[in-house]
Design an enzyme around this catalytic site. Structure first.
Site, PDB file in Angstrom:
ATOM      1  N   TYR B 210     -10.842  -2.536   4.473  1.00 15.06           N
ATOM      2  CA  TYR B 210     -10.056  -3.653   3.687  1.00 15.06           C
ATOM      3  C   TYR B 210     -11.087  -4.448   2.767  1.00 15.06           C
ATOM      4  O   TYR B 210     -12.207  -4.774   3.349  1.00 15.06           O
ATOM      5  CB  TYR B 210     -10.024  -4.944   5.083  1.00 15.06           C
ATOM      6  CG  TYR B 210      -9.183  -5.942   4.606  1.00 15.06           C
ATOM      7  CD1 TYR B 210      -7.660  -5.852   4.640  1.00 15.06           C
ATOM      8  CD2 TYR B 210      -9.622  -7.235   4.328  1.00 15.06           C
ATOM      9  CE1 TYR B 210      -6.860  -7.171   4.277  1.00 15.06           C
ATOM     10  CE2 TYR B 210      -9.178  -8.136   3.794  1.00 15.06           C
ATOM     11  CZ  TYR B 210      -7.843  -8.206   3.817  1.00 15.06           C
ATOM     12  OH  TYR B 210      -6.986  -9.323   3.563  1.00 15.06           O
ATOM     13  N   TYR B 553       4.798  -3.844 -17.498  1.00 14.12           N
ATOM     14  CA  TYR B 553       5.060  -4.556 -16.184  1.00 14.12           C
ATOM     15  C   TYR B 553       6.453  -4.908 -15.983  1.00 14.12           C
ATOM     16  O   TYR B 553       7.138  -5.502 -17.295  1.00 14.12           O
ATOM     17  CB  TYR B 553       3.959  -5.743 -16.101  1.00 14.12           C
ATOM     18  CG  TYR B 553       3.211  -5.778 -15.247  1.00 14.12           C
ATOM     19  CD1 TYR B 553       1.815  -5.242 -15.422  1.00 14.12           C
ATOM     20  CD2 TYR B 553       3.370  -6.345 -13.951  1.00 14.12           C
ATOM     21  CE1 TYR B 553       0.817  -5.107 -14.407  1.00 14.12           C
ATOM     22  CE2 TYR B 553       2.390  -6.550 -13.033  1.00 14.12           C
ATOM     23  CZ  TYR B 553       1.127  -5.699 -13.026  1.00 14.12           C
ATOM     24  OH  TYR B 553       0.337  -5.797 -12.247  1.00 14.12           O
TER      25      TYR B 553
END
Lengths: 678, 633
Positions: B210, B553
């Protein structure tokens, strides 16, 4: 007097559609006013504003044409400039030059002609409204059927009247050759395509780039006949795939989000060219398209042709239709501007879609009483029709019976309600005085009136004259065939195989469907659905009982079944004549012309000797269809030798088909192969 | 053409301010004349406290400064105040503390949303909703003896069970929690990671690395079928720059450092990496490597694969690294490429040597208005062709242009609003641009002052050929600011029944327009099919240019009132949009990665053999699937 009326399709009022007579308005107001009306259509909102000249320039400068020019130059040894010049010439010959002024002129003329020829031109407004909507959203392809030269500017005429952007129309090059008329058509939006392009690479390249550019830019709706030609038999024809593929490619390649297909069914009570077409089918060549010819034909303008129906179908989304059928990623690895051979998947999809469109056109077409009467008239022996005549009462009774069956089968029937049925039928027969006439309570086939002659007419000549009338009648019958053909195949299967086993019937049904795939339109890959539909319809009209395993004939069903079987009989007879000709002859290789002549001679002989009862065996359309069918079934191979096509055939295979068709091979021996093509 | 340099100087001012705050901390530079600045692993076993260097952004207990169920800092969010005006709270951003008068109207107009219809989030995490941890006692015992800090507190675990996909945040807002890690460990340095991985192998514990927690590929989601103890390896405390090599212009950095800290610390020494992904405030160096990240200024500095010189990764088979720092090698397939994009399936990236550059002397924003998107794309294509792309060049479509306008803060003076009015008049009336078609490109130039100005002229000249009009620095700067606040805006939307997401692709130049049109149309079509009652927002922008193509995008959001399962609808639409992207020749991902969200398309993306190759690497490196997040394959 209302200018709208309803066409029933299938049983029940809820299925009715409203058609509006667009001539009504024209009869009441000024033709000139109509021609000069303000034309303000709402175009496709993604359209790039671009003139005809811009379009042509974009085509010539496209990456694709540049590439092709280089390739062709390398192959032929000429310079790239020469090839590009040639391309420029091709485009000049091809391209349209739509001008509103010309449309106004044509509109004015057409109004005059249409008012004279037709009692009404009925258009379904709902379809037109949907078209108006979809034209703003995506590039639109108008796909009418083609039954008459009258079709040609009909769509443009309607679009002009209702403020919808005018289409570019794909037309055959002979039209361009007509003096003045060619240019008028060009300015009305027609672009011209050569026949038999064959392997002319440059021509294909220019044409496909031109078509794709029209679709991609959305500059105008594109109108083309997916059947390729005007149907000589008024029957739907196997769709041509080249144009269809060009039109679809921009969607496959992601150059447009979607394409909307508008199936349009144009139906006539009476076709202008009826007798010309019949003669063409008998091998009497059609006059070359020429302006003088057109003027000469103006005597046809004196007659009554009833009404015309133009049914705009529901807009169909190519994206939606192709879902799951096409993996568009296949275009990811090669620049989209470069030529790429369509994959088997793409070919199958295009073919499927093209067939589907023809089927939808069929379903949208409107038929009148005459199509039903023609079915019945043809089932009487020809000699009865020419000599004794068919009792009027018998014909009308049968027609009313058939009307019910047709409605049960979902036909779109234009049968005026206001008048008594007998009046409707009387006026129908009167309208078709060129084919039949009614004398003393009997109906006779009209024999062509020969100009006064000195010598007596020969039996051959007499036969030709009868045949022409029969073929005209057959053409009108053909307008209703799509309604009956699936149940008729099942009826024929029941009759020939004498079995009740569903799987055997399915196998035989598929066999028949395969043999007659060039004759009637079947959607590739849909054989099981077609069979189910046939079972369902025959069950619906009470002709058969259907269980898990069996299809059994009901007592009440004989009339329906024998009618349906008789409907197909002329086709079966004609095919068998040719099969036998091929089997019994010693020759293995035929030149196309030689074959056609030989078959026609044989058919003539057999009819004259009374061995063959159907004059339809004389139709060149049937002969060509048989050749295509055998080729499709891999029993014939076509090759090109010295200027013409040659056919090499596998006799054993042809014989086997013939034997199955005559019931000599039991259905158990057939392999059920619901085609694995798609 | 606007040419004042307030943008650049503004930035420098901010940098200086940052510097002042942190001065007094890392003054070690003075005590050595060497050009190498070094720091050692300070992980003494007993050090378990929270208070480490103040200059670092990310504490162990992230929830102290960040939202547990939304984007970013707890003190920063959009809200509609009592007067119904939008406001951006906090002090961290340029927009902070300002009201945004036009946002409400845009928001209501675009989505059909209403202030009356609120969909508030569950106020706090209900620990009862979190499954008690499945602990591996033997592992725990041995871990304790290493002294590496760990926790199995519910909040800590939940925080590390998600990234920022819509469905993840939506579930949290509803107070729903699925499978979460059973414990969290905070290694302090490479050696700590080695120990953790060894113990995990020994006791068959599942590890999920993480970093910054900004995944948008379901990469951090715990596989629900995982029965072993799942340990989240939070690298946030491995956040030091170990050395800077000024001779070769490289820096050796611990992989847990987040982007903003890395840049700030390097800036103090006069350097930067120039790697600025939109998530740089929170995303970590290790995360960039593991997902093949891309930064806004890649035109100058390159993407992560261009920046990385050396990587150290701890795997179940041991540590993988190269033996030297040579700038390029021909030694078989580059093993870095097994690491980059491995998405946490092979090991933990612990240390990275990356390129650094002297801080740019001068920065300047800019913007160009085009009459339509087609012209804008043509201009970007030409810029790419001439290889003269500025540090960043982005093209927004018309919808985004309008969105950007709605985010203009309240103007303080009559004069500014008068000027705005004048500009609008000039563009729409005088130049004849259609306000519903025009679009805007935002630009960022960086480098020596002279060169920047020269470069700027070159780009504006090209733009002019495509009908582009220079539209000022302010528009440009606001465009880039939008990038950082847009994620906060999603949280605002979710308060009012609006959900949304962005996703990206890369595509060859000739397909850019087609893919933009088709994907946007597909989104709208699918929303309609799936029963969305309101017109969705479906918009896109071109964010990067390459020699052969561009990165595109898409942003997509809709009002979900009336839908019983909005997340499912959302996911179906996103899935359809991804299929449309692939069908139009777009890639599965330009830089977000595959994770679990896009796994289903991996095989067709890399071919069967490709999958086999990747699988065989996984099988060799991690046969027991210790790194069991099940991403990618």
């Amino acid at each position: 007097m209302s200018n709208t009326y309803r066409v029933s399709c299938g049983a029940g009022l809820e299925n009715e559609e409203e058609f509006v007579d667009i001539l009504e308005e024209r009869r009441r107001s000024s033709d000139l006013g109509h021609a000069l009306r303000t034309f303000s259509p709402h175009p496709y909102k993604g359209a790039e504003s671009c003139s005809n000249a811009d379009l042509n320039k974009a085509v010539l400068e496209s990456q694709y044409l540049r590439y092709m020019a280089k390739e062709i130059a390398a192959e032929t040894g000429s310079s790239v400039e020469e090839v590009r010049e040639e391309a420029c010439g091709i485009l000049e010959e091809m391209s349209q030059n739509l001008q509103l002024k010309c449309i106004r002129l044509m509109g004015f003329t057409l109004t005059k002609v249409l008012k004279r020829l037709y009692s009404g031109i009925f258009v379904n407004m709902e379809g037109l409204n949907m078209l108006q909507q979809s034209i703003q959203e995506h590039p639109v392809i108008l796909m009418p059927n083609h039954r008459s030269y009258m079709d040609f500017l009909m769509i443009s005429y309607i679009m002009f009247t209702y403020d919808i952007p005018l289409p570019f129309i794909a037309a055959g090059i002979p039209l361009a050759g007509m003096k003045l008329v060619g240019e008028l058509l060009r300015r009305s939006g027609a672009f011209f395509i050569r026949r038999a392009i064959g392997s002319d690479k440059l021509y294909w390249a220019v044409l496909s780039e031109y078509v794709r550019s029209i679709v991609k830019t959305g500059i105008a709706p594109l109108e083309f006949y997916v059947e390729g030609l005007r149907s000589r038999t008024l029957k739907s024809m196997m769709p041509k795939l080249g144009m269809m593929h060009m039109v679809m490619e921009p969607f496959f390649k992601g150059e447009v989000y979607d394409i909307t297909l508008i199936p349009i069914s144009i139906s006539y009570d009476r076709v202008l060219e009826e007798s010309l077409l019949a003669h063409e089918l008998l091998g009497i060549p059609k006059p070359k398209e020429s302006t003088t010819g057109l003027l000469k034909a103006s005597k046809v303008l004196q007659e009554d042709y009833g009404s015309m129906h133009v049914n705009f179908g529901r807009p169909m989304s190519v994206r939606h239709l192709c879902e799951g059928k096409i993996n568009r990623c296949q275009y990811n690895l090669v620049p989209r501007d470069l030529p790429q051979k369509p994959s088997a998947e793409v070919q199958a999809c295009v073919s499927w879609l093209a067939h589907l469109m023809v089927r939808v056109q069929e379903e949208g077409s409107v038929m009148g009483p005459w199509a039903l009467m023609a079915c019945l008239l043809l089932q009487a022996p020809t000699r009865v029709l020419t000599e004794e005549g068919l009792p009027w009462q018998e014909l009308t009774d049968k027609t009313l019976w058939l009307r019910k069956l047709a409605l049960d089968f979902g036909a779109r029937l234009n049968w005026p309600r206001q008048a008594p049925d007998t009046d409707v039928m009387s006026s129908t027969v009167a309208l078709h005085g060129s084919v039949v006439n009614r004398k003393a309570g009997r109906v006779f086939l009209v024999q062509e009136e020969e100009p006064a002659r000195n010598r007596p007419i020969s039996p051959e000549e007499e036969m030709i004259s009868t045949a022409a009338a029969v073929l005209m009648l057959a053409s009108y019958r053909n307008m209703s065939l799509h309604i009956f053909v699936r149940p008729a195949l099942l009826a024929t299967a029941l009759h020939i195989t004498k079995t009740t086993q569903k799987d055997e019937l399915l196998a035989f049904f598929c066999f028949l469907r395969d043999v007659f795939s060039n004759e009637f339109i079947f959607i590739p890959g849909n054989s099981s659905q077609d069979f189910e539909e046939a079972c369902f319809l025959l069950k619906k009209c009470g002709a058969v009982h259907v269980s898990e395993q069996e299809v059994t004939v009901s007592d009440a069903g004989l009339e329906v079944l024998s009618f349906l079987q008789a409907l197909l009989q002329p086709f079966i007879d004609s095919y068998q004549v040719i099969f036998r000709f091929l089997c019994e002859n010693k020759v293995h290789v035929y030149a196309e012309k030689q074959f056609l002549t030989a078959v026609r001679n044989l058919a003539t002989e057999l009819i004259l000797s009374g061995e063959l009862h159907t004059y339809e065996a004389l139709s060149s359309d049937t002969h060509k269809n048989v050749l295509s069918a055998l080729q499709r079934m891999d029993t014939l191979t076509k090759s090109r030798a010295s200027q013409q096509n040659e056919y090499t055939m596998n006799k054993a295979a042809v014989r086997r088909i013939d034997d199955i068709l005559s019931g000599k091979i039991p259905p158990q021996m057939l392999h059920t192969t619901p085609e694995a093509k798609l | 053409m606007a040419s004042n340099s307030s943008g650049g100087s503004d930035r420098q001012r901010v940098a200086q301010q940052r510097l002042r705050i942190i001065t007094g901390h890392l003054q070690r530079r003075e005590d050595g004349d060497s050009t190498i600045i070094a720091a050692e692993c300070k992980a003494e076993g007993s050090q378990t406290d929270v208070s480490r260097e103040e200059g670092k952004t990310v504490p162990r207990r992230r929830q102290e400064i960040m939202k547990w169920n939304g984007w970013g800092y707890s003190d920063t969010k959009f809200l509609f105040n009592k007067k119904g005006q939008a406001e951006f709270t906090g002090k961290r951003y340029r927009l902070s503390g300002m009201t945004i008068p036009a946002l409400k109207e845009w928001f209501e107009g675009t989505f059909g949303a209403s202030m009356q219809h609120k969909s508030p989030a569950a106020p706090a995490l209900n620990s009862g909703a979190v499954q008690p941890p499945t602990l591996n006692e033997a592992f725990l015992e041995e871990l304790k003896s290493t002294g590496i800090p760990f926790s199995h507190d519910a909040e800590d675990r939940v925080f590390r069970a998600h990234g920022h996909c819509l469905h993840e945040i939506f579930a949290l807002r509803e107070g729903k929690v699925g499978r979460v890690p059973d414990m969290v460990v905070w290694p302090n340095c490479h050696d700590d990671v080695v120990k953790i991985v060894e113990l995990a192998c020994k006791h068959d514990v599942c590890l999920i690395p993480y970093g910054g927690g900004t995944s948008v590929s379901s990469g951090l989601e715990c596989p629900p079928e995982e029965t072993r103890c799942i340990v989240s390896v939070d690298t946030s405390q491995m956040n030091r720059i170990l050395w800077i090599d000024e001779k070769n212009l490289t820096a050796h950095v611990e992989a847990g450092i987040v982007g903003q800290d890395l840049e700030r610390l390097l800036n103090e020494s006069g350097y930067c990496t120039g790697h600025e992904p939109d998530s740089m405030e929170f995303s970590s160096l290790g995360g960039w490597v593991a997902t093949r990240a891309s930064g806004m200024k890649k035109n100058i500095y390159g993407n992560i694969e261009d920046l990385v010189v050396h990587v150290k990764m701890v795997t179940p088979q041991g540590v993988i690294e190269k033996s030297c720092l040579g700038p390029r090698m021909s030694t078989g397939p580059d093993i870095h490429h097994f690491i980059m994009g491995s998405e946490g399936t092979l090991g933990v990236v612990t240390e990275v040597t990356m390129k650094i550059r002297p801080m740019p002397e001068y920065q300047k924003y800019g913007s160009v208005v085009f009459p339509n998107f087609e012209q804008g794309v043509a201009c970007l294509r030409e810029v790419a062709k001439q290889r003269c792309a500025p540090a960043s060049i982005r093209l927004m479509d018309n919808e985004q242009f309008k969105f950007g306008h709605a985010l203009k803060p309240q103007v303080s003076s009559m004069f500014t609003s008068f000027l705005d009015g004048l500009k609008k008049f000039y563009i729409t009336k005088f130049k004849g641009f259609d306000p519903d078609r025009l679009c805007v490109a935002t630009l960022l130039f960086e480098g020596g002052r002279e060169k920047v100005l020269q470069h700027e002229k070159q780009v504006y000249d090209i733009a002019a050929k495509f009908g582009g009009l220079a539209a000022g620095e302010d528009n440009g700067q606001r465009g880039y600011m939008l990038t950082f606040v847009i994620a906060y805006l999603r949280d605002l939307g979710m308060e009012y029944y609006v959900i949304g997401e962005s996703f990206e692709t890369s595509v060859p130049w000739d397909r850019v327009l087609d893919i933009c049109r088709n994907v946007k149309a597909r989104i709208i079509g699918e929303c309609k099919n799936k029963g969305v009652q309101f017109q969705p927002l479906s918009t896109c922008r071109v964010t990067q240019t390459y020699d052969t193509g561009a990165c595109v995008y898409f942003y997509f959001a809709f009002n979900y009132r009336g839908l019983s399962d909005p997340v499912h609808v959302y996911e179906q639409v996103e899935r359809a949009a991804r299929e449309e992207i692939l069908a139009n020749g777009g890639s599965l991902s330009h830089h977000h990665g595959v994770g679990k969200l896009r796994k289903e398309w991996m095989r067709e993306t890399v071919s069967n053999v490709g999958m086999g190759m990747l699988q065989s690497v996984k099988d060799y490196v991690d046969p027991k699937n210790i790194f069991g997040n099940r991403n990618l394959l």
